[in-house]
Design an enzyme around this catalytic site. Structure first.
Site, PDB file in Angstrom:
ATOM      1  N   HIS A   1       0.841  -1.491   0.019  1.00 51.78           N
ATOM      2  CA  HIS A   1      -0.389  -0.052   0.086  1.00 51.78           C
ATOM      3  C   HIS A   1       0.951   1.091  -0.231  1.00 51.78           C
ATOM      4  CE1 HIS A   1      -4.039  -2.356   1.250  1.00 51.78           C
ATOM      5  NE2 HIS A   1      -2.981  -2.980   0.710  1.00 51.78           N
TER       6      HIS A   1
ATOM      7  N   ASP B   1      -6.574   5.065   1.825  1.00 51.08           N
ATOM      8  CA  ASP B   1      -6.696   4.074   1.695  1.00 51.08           C
ATOM      9  C   ASP B   1      -8.210   3.198   1.753  1.00 51.08           C
ATOM     10  OD1 ASP B   1      -4.091   1.399   1.775  1.00 51.08           O
ATOM     11  OD2 ASP B   1      -6.219   1.387   1.666  1.00 51.08           O
TER      12      ASP B   1
HETATM   13  C1  UDX Z   1      -0.275  -6.746  -0.346  1.00 49.71           C
HETATM   14  C2  UDX Z   1      -1.504  -7.313  -1.076  1.00 49.71           C
HETATM   15  O1  UDX Z   1      -0.471  -9.669  -1.741  1.00 49.71           O
HETATM   16  C3  UDX Z   1      -1.557  -6.923  -2.897  1.00 49.71           C
HETATM   17  O2  UDX Z   1      -1.993  -7.319  -3.803  1.00 49.71           O
HETATM   18  C4  UDX Z   1      -1.922  -5.809  -2.360  1.00 49.71           C
HETATM   19  O3  UDX Z   1      -2.379  -4.861  -3.630  1.00 49.71           O
HETATM   20  C5  UDX Z   1      -0.897  -4.847  -1.111  1.00 49.71           C
HETATM   21  O4  UDX Z   1      -0.977  -5.422  -0.595  1.00 49.71           O
HETATM   22  P1  UDX Z   1       2.325  -7.574  -1.261  1.00 49.71           P
HETATM   23  O5  UDX Z   1       1.738  -8.461  -0.820  1.00 49.71           O
HETATM   24  O6  UDX Z   1       3.720  -6.884  -0.457  1.00 49.71           O
HETATM   25  O7  UDX Z   1       1.083  -6.448  -1.080  1.00 49.71           O
HETATM   26  O8  UDX Z   1       2.241  -8.128  -2.878  1.00 49.71           O
HETATM   27  P2  UDX Z   1       2.674  -6.707  -3.859  1.00 49.71           P
HETATM   28  O9  UDX Z   1       1.244  -5.292  -4.557  1.00 49.71           O
HETATM   29  O10 UDX Z   1       3.892  -6.926  -4.986  1.00 49.71           O
HETATM   30  O11 UDX Z   1       3.920  -5.563  -3.428  1.00 49.71           O
HETATM   31  C6  UDX Z   1       4.635  -5.464  -3.472  1.00 49.71           C
HETATM   32  C7  UDX Z   1       5.606  -5.063  -3.537  1.00 49.71           C
HETATM   33  O12 UDX Z   1       7.323  -4.486  -3.106  1.00 49.71           O
HETATM   34  C8  UDX Z   1       5.612  -4.318  -4.892  1.00 49.71           C
HETATM   35  O13 UDX Z   1       6.266  -3.117  -5.376  1.00 49.71           O
HETATM   36  C9  UDX Z   1       7.301  -5.079  -5.130  1.00 49.71           C
HETATM   37  O14 UDX Z   1       7.988  -3.839  -6.072  1.00 49.71           O
HETATM   38  C10 UDX Z   1       8.247  -4.909  -3.706  1.00 49.71           C
HETATM   39  N1  UDX Z   1       9.166  -5.706  -3.984  1.00 49.71           N
HETATM   40  C11 UDX Z   1       8.875  -6.713  -3.518  1.00 49.71           C
HETATM   41  C12 UDX Z   1      10.634  -5.370  -3.546  1.00 49.71           C
HETATM   42  O15 UDX Z   1      10.721  -3.977  -3.787  1.00 49.71           O
HETATM   43  N2  UDX Z   1      11.621  -5.628  -3.494  1.00 49.71           N
HETATM   44  C13 UDX Z   1      11.215  -7.244  -3.161  1.00 49.71           C
HETATM   45  O16 UDX Z   1      12.385  -8.248  -2.828  1.00 49.71           O
HETATM   46  C14 UDX Z   1      10.403  -7.979  -2.884  1.00 49.71           C
END
Ligand code: UDX
Length: 481
Positions: free
Chosen positions: A21, A125
């Site tokens: 988020h 949010d």
């Molecule tokens: C969670 C939910 O899974 C997601 O669907 C919702 O929209 C937001 O909350 P998350 O599980 O963290 O998010 O996944 P994601 O939405 O993919 O966000 C992860 C973020 O961390 C991405 O922007 C990704 O670029 C970043 N990331 C991930 C890094 O910068 N480095 C990493 O090693 C892994």
């Protein structure tokens, strides 16, 4: 003394304290700053100290005198043995600590004495209902920002109608009724594709109430933002717009931000990450030594956790596929922490370190755009899905919770830019799907992936739908001051 009207609008942005988020809403904050808007970004104290260790965040926002961070208390969050406990704890802290903290911030002198003038608009949010209450009390327009896909928002919205009939907790027959209430998805959606909040064995009513409350409240918001683009979710967006007419799709935000940066600053775009974890950039040097399109990038986001057995199945599947891989093993992502298991894991990683490189946390957007990356083994978080779409990288999806199940189903069945492993985590399935992604089904995957990447690029270009919606958002904000 009455607050004087400021010539420059002052927008307050408020995400829930979760990496996915924060990432997308901090991108929006930078976009507004690039457009000459003053922005206050509200972090919790714990995340604020983590974020400020990230030099990129400092350099991204140090250039904007009209930007500042504000912090509110977040309550003490323990470490968790599974993601469901993390989410339950997060919702508890949102209700009991962050909600009063937000109200105190908005009504305190901290903001009133601000040289940038009073807050003229709030972007909160979309999970949360209470910011709309506080904004209404203070007579400030509140925009609801959902960081997930439109298809998932629509499912939350439709399930709400069932919830209003007292159908909680959901049982299997209710799942079928929920799917039948969404004719746009009925042909391909199955019970196991629904958000984890709703599936009978995992229903957690407090979470469900919280999710539905947020969705219900968002109808009351002055406007609605979605980090998606019209071309990939048109049928669902038209349904949503029949209930929330002033809904602006402004995604993919990572692409819109890079577009605006390149047209407003001469310096090369810096990373638009907002990592709460320390990034290990050694993986970029390792990638530079790999052949083009030869590496599978493996990352499961900031909340999902993996058991020891799942870790072994994935590791053997990757090794047996014969492809190189770059694997993010986020420090708190392993469910079982027994020493013997850790020893086995360390030995296995050591044994294949030439072909398999592991880091605790990577600069993901840069990794996905590196020429050596041929595919993405992902948990289908919405930010990761969008980043992979924009980079034109096909996916193998292993969803865990919340909106990820729906995203993975859309990736495989509707957008056809990847394959949905869903809940079959075993080494043979992993091996076969990785081989399909990297060679067997590559040609058809790359055709769809290139098409979707082009749609994303067009949506954020000057005459694209997301760019036009972003300009409409700016007009709304300028009128609200
Ligand atoms: C969670 C939910 O899974 C997601 O669907 C919702 O929209 C937001 O909350 P998350 O599980 O963290 O998010 O996944 P994601 O939405 O993919 O966000 C992860 C973020 O961390 C991405 O922007 C990704 O670029 C970043 N990331 C991930 C890094 O910068 N480095 C990493 O090693 C892994």
């Amino acid at each position: 003394m009455a607050a004087t009207k400021s010539v420059i609008p002052h927008v307050l942005i408020f995400p829930i304290p979760a990496q996915g988020h924060i990432n997308s809403m901090l991108k929006l904050a930078e976009l507004l700053c690039l457009s000459g808007i003053n922005v206050t970004f509200v972090n919790t104290q714990q995340n604020h100290s983590r974020l400020l260790r990230n030099a990129d965040v400092q350099s991204r926002f140090g250039q904007f005198p009209g930007f500042c961070f504000e912090t509110i208390s977040d309550g003490i969050s323990a470490s968790f043995s599974n993601p469901e406990d993390f989410i339950t704890d997060l919702f508890d802290r949102l209700k009991n600590v962050i909600k009063p903290g937000f109200r105190e911030l908005l009504t305190s002198n901290r903001l009133k004495s601000d040289a940038r003038g009073p807050v003229s608009c709030i972007i909160a949010d979309g999970v949360l209902g209470f910011p709309i209450d506080v904004a209404e009390e203070l007579g400030i327009p509140c925009i609801s920002f959902r960081t997930i896909s439109a298809c998932c928002v629509w499912i939350f919205f439709c399930s709400q109608r069932l919830v209003e009939n007292g159908d909680i907790p959901f049982k299997d027959e209710d799942m079928d009724r929920l799917i039948k209430s969404v004719p746009e998805m009925e042909s391909f959606l199955r019970c196991r594709d629904l958000p984890s909040f709703y599936r009978a064995k995992e229903v957690n009513t407090p979470n469900l109430d919280f999710v539905n409350t947020g969705t219900l409240y968002s109808v009351r918001a002055a406007a609605h933002l979605l980090n998606t683009f019209d071309d990939i979710e048109a049928p669902i967006l038209s349904q949503l717009r029949s209930h929330c007419p002033n809904l602006y799709t402004i995604g993919p935000l990572n692409a819109l931000l890079n577009n605006l940066r390149s047209s407003t600053t001469t310096s090369l775009p810096i990373s638009s990450n907002a990592s709460l974890y320390a990034e290990d950039r050694s993986c970029m040097t390792w990638l530079d030594r790999q052949p083009e399109k030869s590496v599978v990038y493996v990352s499961f986001g900031s909340i999902a956790m993996v058991s020891r057995q799942e870790w072994l199945e994935i590791w053997y599947g990757l090794v047996n596929s014969g492809y190189r891989f770059l694997w993010v093993k986020r420090p708190d992502s392993l469910i079982s922490k027994d020493d013997e298991g850790s020893q086995i894991q360390a030995e296995l990683v050591e044994a294949t370190k030439e072909r398999g490189y592991t880091v605790d946390w990577a600069p993901q957007e840069e990794v996905l755009n590196h020429p050596a990356i041929g595919g993405f083994f992902t948990h289908s978080g919405w930010n990761s899905t969008l980043e992979s779409m924009v980079a034109g990288v096909p996916m193998v999806c292993w969803p865990h919770l919340a909106d990820q199940q729906i995203n993975s189903r859309y990736v495989s069945e509707v957008w056809k830019i990847g394959m949905d492993m869903k809940d079959h985590c075993n080494r043979v399935t992993v091996e076969n799907l990785i081989r399909d992604m990297m060679s067997g089904k590559r040609e058809e995957l790359m055709q769809s992936t290139a098409k979707v990447a082009e749609m994303a690029r067009k949506s954020v270009s000057r005459d694209g739908s997301s760019y036009r919606n972003y300009e409409a958002l700016l007009e709304f904000i300028r009128k609200s001051r």
